[in-house]
Design an enzyme around this catalytic site. Structure first.
Site, mmCIF file in Angstrom:
data_model
loop_
_atom_site.group_PDB
_atom_site.id
_atom_site.type_symbol
_atom_site.label_atom_id
_atom_site.label_comp_id
_atom_site.label_asym_id
_atom_site.label_seq_id
_atom_site.Cartn_x
_atom_site.Cartn_y
_atom_site.Cartn_z
ATOM 1 N N TYR A 69 -3.601 -4.051 -0.575
ATOM 2 C CA TYR A 69 -2.664 -4.118 0.544
ATOM 3 C C TYR A 69 -2.421 -2.714 1.105
ATOM 4 O O TYR A 69 -2.296 -1.752 0.348
ATOM 5 C CB TYR A 69 -1.318 -4.691 0.099
ATOM 6 N N ASP B 61 12.371 -6.615 3.727
ATOM 7 C CA ASP B 61 11.476 -6.321 4.843
ATOM 8 C C ASP B 61 12.317 -6.176 6.113
ATOM 9 O O ASP B 61 13.555 -6.268 6.079
ATOM 10 C CB ASP B 61 10.383 -7.390 5.004
#
Length: 301
Positions: A75, A89
């Site tokens: 990632y 997030d």
């Protein structure tokens, strides 16, 4: 009597470079429609705002999904320093802030504690089950839960860019079950500056690379055409991390019926998991024992 599923019996893998926005399930449904496939599934969920590799298994390839979800994956993600959110997030509410901004050297030094065998607490807004209910459903109701830490293997975690004082770009290679949002949260707490993920991209997963994936626009443009079919990778691609053994014709006949079959093996030891082939086509996955493969999954291709 169960209704027979409509669609074509096609098996293999289609790699999608997922855009931000749609859910992983929505992508699967779009691909299934575009290929008129009877059966489809994905190998590892991406959050709606995440991009990158979403490998779609078709037909008998769905039986190989566990070998992709168990494989290493990488990632690339950006962490916003100085803010913590309730979702870990950018979609969540800011719950705490900090004026501290660590140096690059301090960040690099802190990354080491997140490499190797680590224990990780999933985000409050995640799909883990708490007393039989998804955590995100309870979190939406304002509940704060105690979520048990889970083991994670992190192969590598590197600082790759520092666009400005408030942001840092990292690249992580890890095993099954990793939450990038948890890494961002825990790194921010370890540095004392707090943090959350603002951008996330899965750049590869097992044998599949984002740069080789089709966009949703391409899938829609090529829907129901032989050209889209030409992008389907063989079922065997999902078995690349397992050793291959070759069947005798007699062994193949037994394996097709779910029985142990004779195989020709090299570099495979007693008790190893392997996949058996005949003329390059996968017949079964199972355990190798004394010249035979004892099947756990049989492919009807």
């Amino acid at each position: 009597m169960a209704r027979k599923k409509k669609g074509r019996d096609i098996s293999g893998w289609l790699v999608i470079d997922k855009p931000a926005g749609p859910t992983s399930t929505a992508i699967v449904n779009k691909v299934r429609w575009a290929l008129d496939a009877k059966k489809a599934g994905h190998a590892g969920t991406l959050d709606p705002d995440a991009t990158g590799v979403l490998a779609i298994a078709l037909g008998e390839a769905t039986k190989t999904v566990p070998y992709i979800t168990d494989a290493l994956k990488a990632y690339e993600f950006t962490v916003r320093l100085g803010q913590e959110t309730n979702t870990d997030d950018a979609e969540g509410e800011v719950t705490a802030t900090s004026d501290l901004r660590p140096t690059d050297d301090a960040i690099k030094a802190a990354l080491g504690q997140f490499v190797g065998d680590i224990m990780q607490v999933p985000p409050q807004f995640s799909a883990v089950k708490i007393d039989g209910e998804r955590a995100y459903k309870r979190a939406r109701g304002g509940e704060q839960m105690e979520i048990a830490a889970r083991p994670l293997w992190v192969e590598e975690l590197l600082l790759t860019d520092r666009p400005d004082a408030d942001h840092v770009t990292l690249e992580m290679t890890c095993g099954k079950g990793g939450y990038v949002r948890s890494i961002a949260r825990d790194l921010g707490q370890a540095l004392g500056c707090l943090g959350h993920v603002t951008q996330l991209r899965r750049i590869w997963s097992g044998p599949f690379d984002a740069e080789d994936g089709l966009t949703l626009e391409q899938v829609e443009a090529l829907a129901r055409t032989p050209e889209l079919d030409s992008h389907i990778l063989p079922l065997e691609t999902g078995l690349s991390d397992l050793p291959e053994v070759r069947c005798t014709p007699e062994g193949a006949a037994r394996l097709r019926n779910g029985n142990p079959g004779l195989v020709i093996a090299a570099d495979v030891e007693y008790g190893d998991e392997a996949w058996a082939s005949l003329d390059g086509r996968a017949l079964a996955v199972g355990t190798y024992k004394a010249g035979e493969l004892h099947p756990s999954r049989v492919f009807n291709t």
